[in-house]
Write an enzyme that holds these catalytic residues in place. Structure first.
Site, PDB file in Angstrom:
ATOM      1  N   PHE A 139       0.867  -1.192   0.000  1.00  0.00           N
ATOM      2  CA  PHE A 139       0.000   0.000   0.000  1.00  0.00           C
ATOM      3  C   PHE A 139       0.896   1.231   0.000  1.00  0.00           C
ATOM      4  CE2 PHE A 139      -2.399   3.456   1.880  1.00  0.00           C
ATOM      5  CZ  PHE A 139      -3.618   3.356   1.226  1.00  0.00           C
ATOM      6  N   ASP A 224       9.163   2.645   1.183  1.00  0.00           N
ATOM      7  CA  ASP A 224       8.015   3.371   1.723  1.00  0.00           C
ATOM      8  C   ASP A 224       7.999   3.145   3.225  1.00  0.00           C
ATOM      9  OD1 ASP A 224       5.537   4.133   2.706  1.00  0.00           O
ATOM     10  OD2 ASP A 224       4.420   3.401   0.968  1.00  0.00           O
ATOM     11  N   LYS A 253       3.153  10.251   8.355  1.00  0.00           N
ATOM     12  CA  LYS A 253       2.483   9.781   9.570  1.00  0.00           C
ATOM     13  C   LYS A 253       3.126  10.359  10.837  1.00  0.00           C
ATOM     14  CE  LYS A 253       0.115   5.639   7.858  1.00  0.00           C
ATOM     15  NZ  LYS A 253      -1.261   6.096   8.085  1.00  0.00           N
TER      16      LYS A 253
END
Length: 409
Positions: A139, A224, A253
């Site tokens: 993702f 990532d 995040k």
């Protein structure tokens, strides 16, 4: 200014239905506890999906935000600013990277990374070197480019045609990658731990093998670390657990401790391909976001915080083992640091959302990673007492859900 009382029902009236938020509305938080409109208390094991790395309303972050709010909020990138430069200096000093590009989210950071990878291939090897390889169940965001690189077809359905030149192979399968990679490949994109895909970790040999294959084919390795970065696994970034270094890394995040900010980090080798005018972001690198992120980084990137991530993980594992001894619903507990996935046994596959709802009713906020995995991404500094109390509440939730499912069977 008049404040209008709103309820969860208003969401269905005024918001696009792409989300299905929980039936309560949180209004304040402190540390690892949250209170809703009715003053019900919840222990937060979700952390805003690995964002609130220092909990809610951390005094230093609040102080920094207030101080910066009295100075500069926004300039656009027609000017640079002091918080952005300080944050970039600290990120490059602490990592493999030489250069930084700031964005507003993980998706934007990944968009920049993928564009840079293709531009680097174009600049150095020609237009044919444009293929990106990623992994099934990966993702990487919700833009059209990032959702195309992501390895979950359900997020692409209805948005075709999507960008081409992207292929996917099984995660942790080096032979499959060997068959897929070629001199047309400009980048291999992977998460050091697949978060949304089920909290799955690669082997050390796989990580090294991916790096070696990239080197053999003049392809860039893009990591990532949107979910795994900024202390989540007990190192500042998860790649630091290995001897593998990427060419490009994305982070977001936890970087802002709750304030929206993302960044792409890269080496001097590849940075020149994002030359003047090739990419941009109006809000990226704004003084508010960078000031708060600098404060968060200063706190997280310390031995005191990073070392306790593993001790708190051990407590989570011990408590989950107790729950499993009682209820027998977990097949596996995995992940790294305070990115924890508890896979349900086959009997309970497909029912993770029921346990999430039950946990909410019992006063503890958790996450899922697909239909079969309960996910925990709490504050990195969550008090041990909150872990124990939260697990006691989760115990009650499991009891209720299991009894209800058995009664309905």
């Amino acid at each position: 200014m008049t404040s209008t009382q709103v309820t969860r029902a208003d969401f269905d009236e005024v918001m696009v239905p792409n989300y299905n938020p929980q039936q309560f509305i949180p209004v304040r938080g402190a540390g690892s506890r949250v209170w809703d409109q009715n003053d019900n208390e919840y222990i937060d094991f979700a952390g805003g999906i690995a964002v609130n790395a220092l909990g809610h309303a951390h005094p230093k972050l609040v102080e920094t935000l207030k101080e910066q709010a009295d100075k500069l909020w926004h300039l656009s990138n027609t000017c640079t600013n002091e918080p952005a430069l300080r944050l970039a200096q600290k990120l490059t000093a602490a990592t493999f990277a030489d250069k930084v590009f700031f964005a507003n989210s993980g998706g934007e950071a990944n968009e920049a990374a993928f564009k840079l990878a293709r531009k680097y291939g174009f600049d150095n090897f020609g237009p044919e070197k444009n293929e990106i390889i990623a992994f099934h169940q990966g993702f990487h965001g919700r833009t059209l480019f990032t959702v195309s690189v992501g390895g979950q077809e359900k997020y692409r359905i209805g948005f075709e045609p999507v960008p081409g030149g992207i292929s996917h192979v099984p995660f942790n399968d080096l032979e499959a990658l060997k068959e897929a990679i070629s001199d047309r490949t400009c980048a291999v994109v992977m998460e050091p731990i697949q978060g949304e895909g089920g909290v799955l970790s690669p082997s050390a040999d796989f990580m090294r093998g991916v790096r070696e294959l990239c080197d053999q084919h003049n392809a860039l390795l893009v990591l990532d670390e949107v979910q795994t970065g900024v202390g989540r696994t007990g190192k500042l970034y998860a790649y630091m657990h290995s001897d593998v270094k990427p060419d490009i890394l994305t982070t977001a995040k936890a970087l802002g401790g709750g304030f929206p900010i993302g960044a792409m980090l890269c080496t001097d080798k590849v940075a020149p391909s994002l030359n003047f005018g090739t990419h941009g972001s109006t809000y990226g690198g704004n003084p508010l976001g960078c000031a708060v992120a600098e404060a968060a980084l200063d706190i997280i990137n310390t031995p005191e915080v990073l070392e306790q991530v593993n001790t708190k993980r051990a407590l989570f594992e011990a408590e989950l083992e107790k729950l499993n001894a009682k209820h027998g619903i977990f097949k596996d507990v995995r992940g790294g640091g305070l990115l924890i996935g508890a896979e349900l046994t086959e009997e309970w596959h497909g029912k993770a959302a029921k346990f999430l709802a039950g946990a909410r009713d019992a006063g503890v906020m958790i996450l899922v990673a697909g239909p079969n995995v309960l996910r925990f991404t709490p504050s990195l500094i969550i008090p041990d007492a909150d872990i124990i109390e939260g697990m006691a509440r989760l115990d009650k939730a499991l009891e209720v859900v299991i009894k209800a499912e058995q009664a309905a069977a």
